[in-house]
Design a protein around this motif. Structure first.
Motif, PDB file in Angstrom:
ATOM      1  N   LEU A   1      24.434  20.159  93.736  1.00  0.00           N
ATOM      2  CA  LEU A   1      23.506  19.092  93.323  1.00  0.00           C
ATOM      3  C   LEU A   1      23.751  18.590  91.898  1.00  0.00           C
ATOM      4  CD1 LEU A   1      20.193  20.616  94.751  1.00  0.00           C
ATOM      5  CD2 LEU A   1      21.577  18.818  95.784  1.00  0.00           C
ATOM      6  N   VAL A   2      23.906  19.488  90.966  1.00  0.00           N
ATOM      7  CA  VAL A   2      23.878  19.102  89.547  1.00  0.00           C
ATOM      8  C   VAL A   2      25.213  18.541  89.050  1.00  0.00           C
ATOM      9  CG1 VAL A   2      23.428  19.961  87.205  1.00  0.00           C
ATOM     10  CG2 VAL A   2      22.089  20.811  89.124  1.00  0.00           C
ATOM     11  N   PHE A   3      26.298  19.147  89.485  1.00  0.00           N
ATOM     12  CA  PHE A   3      27.622  18.802  88.951  1.00  0.00           C
ATOM     13  C   PHE A   3      27.911  17.295  89.064  1.00  0.00           C
ATOM     14  CE2 PHE A   3      32.227  18.329  89.167  1.00  0.00           C
ATOM     15  CZ  PHE A   3      32.682  19.145  88.146  1.00  0.00           C
ATOM     16  N   ASP A   4      27.737  16.746  90.257  1.00  0.00           N
ATOM     17  CA  ASP A   4      28.024  15.320  90.473  1.00  0.00           C
ATOM     18  C   ASP A   4      27.113  14.445  89.637  1.00  0.00           C
ATOM     19  OD1 ASP A   4      29.871  16.208  92.185  1.00  0.00           O
ATOM     20  OD2 ASP A   4      29.016  15.325  93.999  1.00  0.00           O
ATOM     21  N   MET A   5      25.854  14.887  89.512  1.00  0.00           N
ATOM     22  CA  MET A   5      24.899  14.101  88.716  1.00  0.00           C
ATOM     23  C   MET A   5      25.336  14.036  87.259  1.00  0.00           C
ATOM     24  SD  MET A   5      21.016  14.715  89.816  1.00  0.00           S
ATOM     25  CE  MET A   5      20.909  15.986  91.025  1.00  0.00           C
TER      26      MET A   5
END
Lengths: 303, 274
Positions: B188-192
């Motif tokens: 979830l966080v990495f791409d964001m």
């Protein structure tokens, strides 16, 4: 060094600023039943773990069966070692027999020996039951069977009778006697000193990371020079007669408990006291000499 | 200290695999994969007003979106307590007194759990593929097989990460927390973070590095690997315009996935042997 199956020299173990084991020297000869006793935190478990290669020593050297612990040939030594931990934790999903098969495979021991071992520790009837259904005592027996896989030359037994009922304890020590007859060396720890005092050949008392004393129970008793107790039974007026004949000897205490009289005296006064008591003739109905227990010896060294 | 004995690795792996078969973990996960694959294949186009199987490319694209959440979670759950669990229960101590090295324990655990994950992934998606096979061409089946292999690689990377966490964690509670945090970060966080950085800098900085940054996340590598192999959907995502041709080659991306398997496993072994 080659004649000892366990050889530890100057072994220390530091956990940060805490020194758990402080320069321990220990030698155990093949075929010996050796006890390691000490209060909680004395360093027994840490020394055990270092001997088994579970944790490295901070300094010093340990050799098992002539090989350095953690050395290049230690894998082979491990095939000749059995270990029974204090809290036996096995795999709940496996049956008793499958558990032994797993450990036998890792030790390169034929699986055919597993059934015999289960019978030997009294678990033959439960071999097909999952370990999760085993009682604490049954797990302990299974752990013992696991330790016996591959006819080890050296057995480490950490509080081996924990959770066993009296019958199982008797069976356990019977197996230990058989193993000793076969020349197996055993190192065991126990909190139940009365249980091991008549069974070990030698023992070491550990305290504060050091070995305070090492030798046979009798040798430790004599070295401590703890007083022993004579227990005598006799007719009326015995207390007065005993007090009279023992007058002038270095007797520490004479107590009367019902029909029995307890005389506490130093070891060197034993023979003169027995000689004088013999003069009472048939007034004495019975006489027993009680050596100090291992517990007395242990607390003697601690104090 | 010792050489590697593959027999010992096999014994530990066999026990781990048998455990997962026995507690029906493999069966449950395989069923989940089959059901999801069939539901997506038949009802994936329901939003467009039609029901039934339409195209393998669209089915795979939908499956990729699902698998990217599901498989990392399953792999992390499978492996997070492999070492710390045994250490906490006390069985690890006994195991390590046997003629087996710490390296062999880790490799055996990984091999056994990887076997369970492989079996359930291939059986689960394979069963769905078999059911769909009368309706799809041979080259489409080849794409589907590629998807299955990439899904497996994704699982194996997160299993490797799980084992590493299991070695580092001091207890099972911490290990489970680390596993959840790892899932959140990569899924979830990495791409964001990357997208946020691109938007903040209006694409002025980092545009050229962007494709390489995606390689730092095995979930993104899996996504890219599948999207580039599907003609119908590669333009849909717009990745073809920003991703260098050489980097998008399946062999390169497969190599990156393998590095993601080997790397955490090597760290786990290093730490466990200390």
């Amino acid at each position: 060094m080659a004649s000892n199956i366990v050889d530890a020299h100057g072994v220390t173990k530091n956990f940060g600023p805490v020194q758990a084991v402080k320069g321990v020297d220990l030698s155990i000869v093949p075929g010996e039943l050796f006890g390691l006793i000490g209060h909680n935190g004395a360093g027994k478990s840490t020394l055990f773990k270092m001997m088994l290669g579970l944790i490295p020593a901070s300094s010093g050297q340990i050799h098992l069966d002539g090989e350095a612990v953690g050395g290049p040939r230690f894998r082979d030594v491990r095939r000749r070692i059995g270990y029974l931990p204090e809290n036996v934790v096995l795999y709940d999903n496996l049956t008793g027999l499958e558990t032994l098969h797993f450990f036998a495979d890792l030790k390169t021991v034929p699986r055919s020996s597993c059934t015999t071992l289960l019978d030997k520790v009294g678990l033959g009837h439960a071999r097909a039951r999952r370990v999760r259904e085993y009682s604490k005592g049954m797990r302990q027996r299974l752990g013992f069977a696991q330790a016996l896989l591959g006819q080890p030359r050296l057995l480490f037994l950490d509080e081996p009778t924990t959770g066993l009922d009296p019958e199982a304890i008797r069976d356990f020590y019977r197996i230990l006697r058989e193993l000793r007859d076969e020349g197996v060396t055993m190192v065991l720890t126990s909190h139940i000193l009365a249980e091991i005092q008549e069974r070990v050949d030698r023992l070491a008392i550990m305290e504060d990371g050091r070995i305070r004393a090492c030798g046979s129970v009798q040798a430790l008793r004599e070295a401590m020079n703890l007083p022993l107790t004579l227990e005598i039974a006799g007719g009326a007026g015995l207390l007065e007669q005993v007090t009279r004949v023992l007058a002038g000897l270095a007797v520490e205490r004479i107590d009367e408990a019902g029909s029995l009289i307890h005389i506490r005296l130093p070891r060197e006064a034993k023979m003169p006291a027995l000689a004088r008591l013999a003069t009472l003739g048939e007034t004495l109905r019975d006489l027993q000499v009680h050596e100090p227990s291992l517990e007395d010896v242990f607390f003697g060294y601690r104090n | 200290m010792f050489s590697i004995d593959f027999r010992q690795i096999g014994i530990v792996a066999g026990k781990e695999f048998q455990d997962r078969i026995r507690n029906r973990w493999v069966l449950a996960v395989a069923l989940v994969f089959t059901v999801f694959a069939l539901v997506i294949a038949y009802f994936g186009s329901a939003q467009q007003g039609s029901v039934g199987f339409h195209s393998i490319d669209v089915t795979i694209a939908s499956l990729v979106s699902l698998v990217i959440y599901l498989i990392p979670l399953i792999a992390l759950i499978l492996g997070f307590d492999a070492i710390v669990g045994e250490r906490e229960r006390g069985s690890l101590e006994l195991l390590l007194t046997l003629p087996i090295t710490r390296r062999e324990v880790i490799l055996g655990k990984y091999a056994g759990l990887a076997g369970a994950l492989t079996f359930s992934t291939l059986a689960g998606f394979g069963a769905a593929g078999l059911i769909l096979s009368p309706q799809i061409r041979l080259d489409a089946l080849f794409h589907y097989a590629g998807f299955m292999v990439s899904a497996l690689l994704l699982g194996l990377t997160f299993l490797s990460l799980a084992l590493m966490l299991s070695v580092f964690a001091s207890d099972r509670t911490r290990a489970s927390g680390l596993a959840i945090a790892t899932w959140f970060f990569f899924v979830l966080v990495f791409d964001m973070i990357i997208l946020g950085a691109l938007v903040l800098t209006a694409g002025e900085y980092g545009g050229a590095v962007f494709p390489y940054l995606l390689l730092l996340n095995p979930a993104d590598v899996f996504r890219v690997l599948n999207i580039f192999s599907l003609d119908e959907v590669r333009t849909l995502y717009g990745l073809a315009t920003v991703f260098p041709e050489a980097l998008s080659h399946p062999a390169t991306l497969g190599g990156v996935m393998l590095a993601w398997i080997v790397g955490p496993l090597a760290v786990a072994i290093w730490r466990f042997e200390r």
